[in-house]
Write an enzyme that holds these catalytic residues in place. Structure first.
Site, PDB file in Angstrom:
ATOM      1  N   ARG A  29     -72.524  19.655  69.304  1.00 19.01           N
ATOM      2  CA  ARG A  29     -73.485  20.544  68.658  1.00 19.01           C
ATOM      3  C   ARG A  29     -74.751  20.596  69.524  1.00 19.01           C
ATOM      4  O   ARG A  29     -75.032  19.664  70.284  1.00 19.01           O
ATOM      5  CB  ARG A  29     -73.841  20.028  67.259  1.00 19.01           C
ATOM      6  CG  ARG A  29     -72.643  19.907  66.319  1.00 19.01           C
ATOM      7  CD  ARG A  29     -73.051  19.228  65.013  1.00 19.01           C
ATOM      8  NE  ARG A  29     -71.933  19.139  64.080  1.00 19.01           N
ATOM      9  CZ  ARG A  29     -71.084  18.116  64.022  1.00 19.01           C
ATOM     10  NH1 ARG A  29     -71.218  17.098  64.859  1.00 19.01           N
ATOM     11  NH2 ARG A  29     -70.099  18.110  63.136  1.00 19.01           N
ATOM     12  N   HIS A 137     -73.484  27.691  69.956  1.00 16.25           N
ATOM     13  CA  HIS A 137     -72.565  26.949  69.092  1.00 16.25           C
ATOM     14  C   HIS A 137     -71.102  27.329  69.364  1.00 16.25           C
ATOM     15  O   HIS A 137     -70.188  26.535  69.100  1.00 16.25           O
ATOM     16  CB  HIS A 137     -72.899  27.200  67.618  1.00 16.25           C
ATOM     17  CG  HIS A 137     -72.205  26.271  66.675  1.00 16.25           C
ATOM     18  ND1 HIS A 137     -72.559  24.943  66.540  1.00 16.25           N
ATOM     19  CD2 HIS A 137     -71.160  26.464  65.831  1.00 16.25           C
ATOM     20  CE1 HIS A 137     -71.768  24.363  65.656  1.00 16.25           C
ATOM     21  NE2 HIS A 137     -70.914  25.255  65.202  1.00 16.25           N
ATOM     22  N   ARG A 140     -69.002  24.905  71.425  1.00 10.28           N
ATOM     23  CA  ARG A 140     -68.335  23.823  70.673  1.00 10.28           C
ATOM     24  C   ARG A 140     -67.017  24.320  70.099  1.00 10.28           C
ATOM     25  O   ARG A 140     -66.004  23.606  70.145  1.00 10.28           O
ATOM     26  CB  ARG A 140     -69.269  23.338  69.564  1.00 10.28           C
ATOM     27  CG  ARG A 140     -68.633  22.349  68.575  1.00 10.28           C
ATOM     28  CD  ARG A 140     -69.708  21.824  67.630  1.00 10.28           C
ATOM     29  NE  ARG A 140     -69.166  21.298  66.394  1.00 10.28           N
ATOM     30  CZ  ARG A 140     -68.665  20.066  66.240  1.00 10.28           C
ATOM     31  NH1 ARG A 140     -68.632  19.245  67.268  1.00 10.28           N
ATOM     32  NH2 ARG A 140     -68.212  19.650  65.073  1.00 10.28           N
ATOM     33  N   HIS A 163     -66.103  14.905  62.406  1.00  9.29           N
ATOM     34  CA  HIS A 163     -65.959  15.335  61.014  1.00  9.29           C
ATOM     35  C   HIS A 163     -65.275  14.256  60.178  1.00  9.29           C
ATOM     36  O   HIS A 163     -64.357  13.589  60.636  1.00  9.29           O
ATOM     37  CB  HIS A 163     -65.120  16.617  60.927  1.00  9.29           C
ATOM     38  CG  HIS A 163     -65.902  17.859  61.219  1.00  9.29           C
ATOM     39  ND1 HIS A 163     -66.787  18.412  60.335  1.00  9.29           N
ATOM     40  CD2 HIS A 163     -65.916  18.658  62.318  1.00  9.29           C
ATOM     41  CE1 HIS A 163     -67.324  19.508  60.866  1.00  9.29           C
ATOM     42  NE2 HIS A 163     -66.823  19.672  62.066  1.00  9.29           N
ATOM     43  N   TYR A 172     -58.611  24.611  63.452  1.00 15.94           N
ATOM     44  CA  TYR A 172     -58.286  24.734  64.876  1.00 15.94           C
ATOM     45  C   TYR A 172     -56.802  24.517  65.128  1.00 15.94           C
ATOM     46  O   TYR A 172     -56.201  25.198  65.954  1.00 15.94           O
ATOM     47  CB  TYR A 172     -59.126  23.754  65.692  1.00 15.94           C
ATOM     48  CG  TYR A 172     -60.585  24.130  65.690  1.00 15.94           C
ATOM     49  CD1 TYR A 172     -61.042  25.184  66.472  1.00 15.94           C
ATOM     50  CD2 TYR A 172     -61.497  23.467  64.886  1.00 15.94           C
ATOM     51  CE1 TYR A 172     -62.378  25.557  66.456  1.00 15.94           C
ATOM     52  CE2 TYR A 172     -62.837  23.831  64.864  1.00 15.94           C
ATOM     53  CZ  TYR A 172     -63.263  24.884  65.647  1.00 15.94           C
ATOM     54  OH  TYR A 172     -64.587  25.249  65.622  1.00 15.94           O
TER      55      TYR A 172
END
Length: 202
Positions: A29, A137, A140, A163, A172
Site C-alpha cells: 500500500r 494503488h 498493488r 489480510h 485474485y
C-alpha cells in the site's frame, strides 16, 4: 509485467523508480511503501519487512503509525529481478543510517501523494504509455494478480497482501481462474476450427 518496468523508467525523478517496482512486486500500500526504512529491506534474503505506515491526516500532518492489523505486519519476498535497481536506489538516494527512510521528498520530508505525482510526472508518464485512470494503488493490485497467477495458495496470498480474511485473496484467485478458463476456451475454439477445416466436404 513489462509495463511496470516501463512505467518505472518513465518516472521524471528516478528516485521513484524503486518505489514503483517495490510497491508492485511486494504488493505494498502507499502508506506502507513510504514508511519503509533501510533496515526493512534485506537484499541478500530478498525480503522487505512491513511494520509501519505513514498516514496523511485531514489537516495535512503526516503521522507514522503501526499497520492496521496483525496480518499487516509481514515480511514479503521480492523478486531477484528488481534487486539491482533497489541496490542502486539505496546507494544513490538513501542515507546510511539503518532507520533512514527509503523514499522521501526532495527536501527530505515525508513523501506526500501530491508531491510524488508532481515530481514523478505520473500523469504524463501514463499518458505517454496510453494508460488512463491508473492510480498508485493499482500497482498493488497488479502485484496481487501476479502473485495469484504464479499459483500462490490462499494462505500465501493472504500473508503477502497483509489480510486477515480470505475474501480479498479469493478475488485474485477467482480472477486468475476466470482468465485461465477464457484461455482454455479460446484454445478449444481454435482446435475445433482447425478440425472443421480438415473435414472433407460433404
Amino acid at each position: 509485467m513489462s509495463q511496470v518496468f516501463e512505467l518505472a523508467d518513465r518516472m521524471a525523478d528516478m528516485r521513484f523508480r524503486a518505489l514503483i517496482l517495490l510497491a508492485t512486486f511486494a504488493s505494498l500500500r502507499w502508506g506502507e511503501a513510504i514508511a519503509l526504512r533501510r533496515h526493512d529491506l534485506d537484499l541478500v534474503a530478498r525480503t522487505v519487512r512491513v511494520r509501519e505506515q505513514l498516514v496523511e491526516l485531514d489537516g495535512g500532518e503526516m503521522r507514522l503509525c503501526p499497520v492496521k492489523s496483525r496480518a499487516g505486519r509481514r515480511t514479503v519476498g521480492i523478486p531477484a529481478a528488481i534487486i539491482p535497481m533497489l541496490s542502486e536506489h539505496l546507494a544513490s538516494y538513501v542515507a546510511h543510517e539503518n532507520d533512514a527512510f527509503l523514499f522521501l521528498g526532495k527536501k527530505d520530508g515525508f513523501l506526500r501523494g501530491g508531491n510524488f505525482r508532481r515530481a514523478a510526472k505520473w500523469g504524463e508518464a501514463l499518458k505517454e504509455m496510453g494508460l488512463t485512470g491508473l492510480h498508485f494503488h493499482d500497482l498493488r493490485h497488479t502485484g496481487n494478480t501476479l502473485a495469484a497467477q504464479s499459483g500462490a495458495s490462499l494462505a500465501d496470498l493472504k500473508a503477502r497482501m497483509g489480510h486477515d480474511s480470505d475474501r480479498a485473496a479469493l478475488i485474485y484467485q477467482q480472477t486468475t481462474k476466470d482468465a485461465d478458463q477464457r484461455i482454455a476456451g479460446a484454445l478449444s475454439a481454435r482446435v475445433e476450427a482447425e478440425r472443421k477445416d480438415r473435414r472433407p466436404d460433404g
